[in-house]
Every structure is written in structure tokens, then in C-alpha cells.
Scaffold this motif. Sequence first.
Motif, short mmCIF file in Angstrom:
data_model
loop_
_atom_site.label_atom_id
_atom_site.label_comp_id
_atom_site.label_asym_id
_atom_site.label_seq_id
_atom_site.Cartn_x
_atom_site.Cartn_y
_atom_site.Cartn_z
N GLU A 75 0.83 -1.20 0.00
CA GLU A 75 0.00 0.00 0.00
C GLU A 75 0.87 1.26 0.00
O GLU A 75 0.54 2.25 0.63
N SER A 76 1.97 1.22 -0.72
CA SER A 76 2.84 2.39 -0.74
C SER A 76 2.10 3.59 -1.30
O SER A 76 1.29 3.49 -2.22
N GLY A 77 2.38 4.76 -0.71
CA GLY A 77 1.72 5.99 -1.12
C GLY A 77 0.43 6.28 -0.40
O GLY A 77 -0.19 7.34 -0.60
N LEU A 78 -0.01 5.38 0.50
CA LEU A 78 -1.31 5.56 1.15
C LEU A 78 -1.33 6.76 2.08
O LEU A 78 -2.33 7.49 2.13
N ALA A 79 -0.24 6.99 2.83
CA ALA A 79 -0.21 8.14 3.73
C ALA A 79 -0.34 9.44 2.95
O ALA A 79 -1.09 10.35 3.33
N HIS A 80 0.38 9.54 1.84
CA HIS A 80 0.31 10.74 1.00
C HIS A 80 -1.05 10.84 0.31
O HIS A 80 -1.61 11.94 0.17
N PHE A 81 -1.60 9.72 -0.12
CA PHE A 81 -2.92 9.71 -0.75
C PHE A 81 -3.98 10.23 0.22
O PHE A 81 -4.83 11.06 -0.14
N LEU A 82 -3.91 9.77 1.48
CA LEU A 82 -4.87 10.26 2.47
C LEU A 82 -4.69 11.75 2.71
O LEU A 82 -5.68 12.47 2.93
N GLU A 83 -3.47 12.23 2.66
CA GLU A 83 -3.25 13.68 2.79
C GLU A 83 -4.09 14.43 1.76
O GLU A 83 -4.76 15.42 2.08
N HIS A 84 -4.09 13.96 0.53
CA HIS A 84 -4.93 14.58 -0.51
C HIS A 84 -6.41 14.47 -0.16
O HIS A 84 -7.17 15.44 -0.32
N LEU A 85 -6.81 13.30 0.31
CA LEU A 85 -8.24 13.05 0.55
C LEU A 85 -8.78 13.81 1.74
O LEU A 85 -10.00 13.99 1.86
N MET A 86 -7.90 14.30 2.61
CA MET A 86 -8.37 15.08 3.76
C MET A 86 -9.01 16.40 3.34
O MET A 86 -9.65 17.08 4.15
N PHE A 87 -8.87 16.78 2.08
CA PHE A 87 -9.48 18.00 1.57
C PHE A 87 -10.82 17.72 0.89
O PHE A 87 -11.41 18.61 0.29
N LYS A 88 -11.32 16.48 1.02
CA LYS A 88 -12.50 16.07 0.26
C LYS A 88 -13.81 16.12 1.03
O LYS A 88 -14.81 15.55 0.59
N GLY A 89 -13.82 16.81 2.17
CA GLY A 89 -15.10 17.05 2.82
C GLY A 89 -15.36 16.20 4.05
O GLY A 89 -14.71 15.18 4.28
N THR A 90 -16.30 16.65 4.84
CA THR A 90 -16.69 15.99 6.08
C THR A 90 -18.22 15.88 6.11
O THR A 90 -18.89 16.16 5.13
N GLU A 91 -18.73 15.50 7.26
CA GLU A 91 -20.18 15.41 7.40
C GLU A 91 -20.86 16.76 7.27
O GLU A 91 -22.03 16.85 6.93
N SER A 92 -20.11 17.85 7.52
CA SER A 92 -20.70 19.18 7.47
C SER A 92 -20.15 20.06 6.34
O SER A 92 -20.71 21.13 6.08
N LEU A 93 -19.07 19.63 5.68
CA LEU A 93 -18.47 20.42 4.61
C LEU A 93 -18.38 19.60 3.33
O LEU A 93 -18.03 18.42 3.35
N GLU A 94 -18.67 20.24 2.21
CA GLU A 94 -18.54 19.60 0.91
C GLU A 94 -17.07 19.50 0.53
O GLU A 94 -16.22 20.23 1.07
N PRO A 95 -16.72 18.61 -0.40
CA PRO A 95 -15.33 18.54 -0.86
C PRO A 95 -14.82 19.90 -1.33
O PRO A 95 -15.47 20.58 -2.11
N GLY A 96 -13.65 20.28 -0.80
CA GLY A 96 -13.05 21.55 -1.17
C GLY A 96 -13.59 22.76 -0.44
O GLY A 96 -13.05 23.87 -0.59
N GLU A 97 -14.63 22.60 0.37
CA GLU A 97 -15.25 23.76 1.02
C GLU A 97 -14.33 24.38 2.07
O GLU A 97 -14.31 25.60 2.23
N PHE A 98 -13.58 23.56 2.80
CA PHE A 98 -12.66 24.11 3.79
C PHE A 98 -11.64 25.02 3.09
O PHE A 98 -11.33 26.11 3.56
N SER A 99 -11.12 24.59 1.96
CA SER A 99 -10.17 25.41 1.21
C SER A 99 -10.81 26.72 0.76
O SER A 99 -10.18 27.78 0.78
N GLU A 100 -12.06 26.66 0.36
CA GLU A 100 -12.77 27.87 -0.06
C GLU A 100 -12.94 28.83 1.12
O GLU A 100 -12.82 30.05 0.97
N ILE A 101 -13.20 28.28 2.30
CA ILE A 101 -13.35 29.11 3.50
C ILE A 101 -12.03 29.80 3.83
O ILE A 101 -11.98 30.99 4.17
N ILE A 102 -10.94 29.05 3.73
CA ILE A 102 -9.62 29.63 4.00
C ILE A 102 -9.34 30.77 3.03
O ILE A 102 -8.91 31.86 3.43
N ALA A 103 -9.59 30.54 1.75
CA ALA A 103 -9.35 31.57 0.74
C ALA A 103 -10.24 32.78 0.97
O ALA A 103 -9.80 33.93 0.84
#
Length: 453
Positions: A75-103
Motif C-alpha cells: 500500500e505504498s503511497g497511502l499516507a500521501h494519498f490520504l493527505e490529498h483526501l483530507m481536503f475532500k469534505g466531512t459530514e458538514s463540509l462539501e469537498p473543497g469547502e474548507f479550502s474555499e473558506i480559508i481563501a
Amino acid sequence: MKVLKDARRLLAIGVLALVVQIGGPLQTAQAKVFDPVSFTLDNGLQVVVVVNQRAPIVHHSVWYRVGAADEQAGESGLAHFLEHLMFKGTESLEPGEFSEIIAANGGRENAFTSWDYTGYFQTVAADRLEIMMRHEADRMANLVLTDDVVTPEREVVREERRSRIDNEPRGQLGEMIRATQFLNHPYRIPIIGWDHEIEQLNTEAALRFYERWYAPNNAILIVAGDVDPEAVRRLAETYYGPIPAGDIPMRERVAEPPQNGAREVTLRSPRVRQPSLSISYLAPSYRQAEGAEAYALQVLSEILGGGATSRLYSRLVVDQGIAASAGSGYNPMAYDYATFSFYASPRPDGDIAAVEAALRAEIAKLLETGIGEDEVTAAKKRLVAGAVYARDNLSTAPRIIGNALTTGSSLEDIEAWPQRIDSVTVEDVNGLLESVFREEQSVTGYLLPKPTT
């Protein structure tokens, strides 16, 4: 998002003064540079606060004690892959919404993965800290992943690998050198992963890794900037405090077997315009070192490769005039093994063989005559003086502290760094030369041009 390189001179400096305070009233110890405050929440989240009032901004980061070397085989690359996926939303935020809030709040963000840790940060106006805490804590506990977002992001990571490694000769050689340096230890596997294994990563694997490692008691929250430590404590307790601690497994790392013969790796490519070589040796990290070993190697690296006045630059670039660059590198901030490396590159149209011969002659002279006391004294002064500039960049303190605490160093270790560097003797340095720089334990890497015809 980026994959961290593990050679950073400022991180290798390992600066400096922190306080340990678990629970109870906040206290500040006598400090050298950062003058921070630390406390731990009931759920195990360690919080470090560094007050810096040069500008009304704040750097908020969360570091997890997990990286590429903690992945399961295949499963090489999984830690880095999850890093990317952490920007894909939560139960209360849509994918990318946290980044939009920061901007929308005038901030910037990024994330990074190493073999030993993964981190996420935002830099915003100081009065927006609460917003960052609310949403970073949210994705610590409530990440939502589906195939609809995971599958396309996997292709993004594969393209990142193609651009940074597969189409970049220096990146290819770096992978080959590490796979040769480490035959058994997971540091041999690239952080970004092997492409054929990235291609197999999926939603189930990402969520399993997230649930296994992402918990407050496996994380460090670092807040630096124009803040009040008491206010940071209240915000941390409000947003991170309710997250339950996880059942975090022990980090299981296999040992590297003894190396009994010198190894070489050569990469030739028509994309190479300037040849270069490196010679590296396994060396103890802070966590592995005994006594003053790691500090003595830092002093040695400063003598050999610390800028334009260093031994290697002076002799190969200035005096002999055969190299365009020459130096050394050593960073003891690793959970397991560190490496001590020499590097050099010839002048345009120069002879790589002549540069290699000169570099090896300097290594032989080092082993034969050692380091002088005047060199040790001057290097120690430069290293300790460099800590004065650690506050110039707001992100410096979080990088140093996060790197140190995720790789086994304590706050007391960081605080004691100047004294430990200052106490290194010429005997400490010369006593390590024969054990570290053994030819049979070397790995030499060559990056060479290849004719197109």
C-alpha cells in the motif's frame, strides 16, 4: 500539497527552547528562541503555542505521528494519498469547502507527508484562528470519503508522481539511491508510492488508515503567531477537546541489516544537463544516537558543507576550481535511520571523474587527519548563532517543533540543543569518523547525461 524532502538545514539545526506542561496552569520556561508554552488536552492532544507578535497573523498546524514508513506492505503511497483526501469534505463540509473558506478569509494552506509524519497547516489573520480550529478538528474526526471523490484523486496523485519522479531524472535517481541504501527498512519506499501500488489504492484502504492513525492522541497542534496562550487553550478545548482518543498501535519498524559492501547506482538520461554524484552513509538519528553522536555529526556537517567557507566548497570549488558545487548534508530528525551525505557536481563541460576523485580524496584526508579544534569551535558558533534568525519566518517554529516531536525528540531535547552543540568536543567529532564513513557502508549515486543518438 507536497511530499517533504528530508534534508532541511534549518530543521537539522533543531532549535530550541520549549516548556513541558501537561495540564494545570500554563507555565513558560526560560527560552532561547521561541519561548513557547505547551499543554495536553484530556484526550491526549499535545498543544504547543509560540507567541510571535511581529504581525497580526497566525500559523495553525496539526501534525500526525504517521507517515509513509507506517504503511502496510503493498500500500505504498497511502499516507500521501490520504493527505490529498483530507481536503475532500466531512459530514458538514462539501469537498473543497474548507479550502474555499480559508481563501475567503484571506488565508493560505498546504499539507505535507514524510516517512515519519503528515501535517496540515493554514496561515490566516489572527482573528480567524477559531475558524481554522473548527474545521481542522472537524476533519480530524468526521472525514467522509466515497468512490466518487477517491477515484479521481488517485489519478491526480499518479500524475503528480509522473511529473515529479517519472519525468525527472534527479527524482528517479533519488528513489534508486534510497532503495539501495535501505534493503529492508521502509525508508526504501518512496513517500509518494510506487505507481502500480498507487493504482490499487481505494476508499476502503484510505478510511482504514484514517481510522487507525488519525486521532487526537496521535497528533500535535501547533499555533504560532499573534495569539494568547490562554485563548488558544480555550479554543483547543472547545473544538479538539470533544474528539475521543483512539486506540493507536505501536509504530513497528524493521531493522536494516549490516551493509558489507559498497553499493553504486547510476542513472543516465538525455534530460540531464549537469552531471552530479553523491556518496551517502547510514548515520544515527537523534532517537538512535548515543551521547553526543548526533550533535557531533551536525558540527561535522557544518564544517564540511556549511556554505561557501566550508571545507568541501573551499577546496573543490574555490581552490581547485573543478566543481560547480560541493558539500555535505546530515539531518538527525528521523524516527529511525538518518544519512550523512557528500555531494558534488563538475563545472560545465567538466570531468565528473575528476570531481569524484577530488571528493574521495577529501573523505580520505578526513579519515586520516580528522578535524581540527579551531574548525569545531567556529562551526559551533555558526550553528548556535543561526538560531537567532529562527523567528524571522512564522512557519519556522512549527516546522522545527512538529518535525522533532513526531520523530521521537522531546521538548526538553529541543530546549537543550544549543548547550549540547556547544558541548561537542573535537574528540566527539573525530571519534565518529571511522564508524560512520566506512567504504563498505557507502552508497554512491551518479546522475549522468546520455547522448540522444
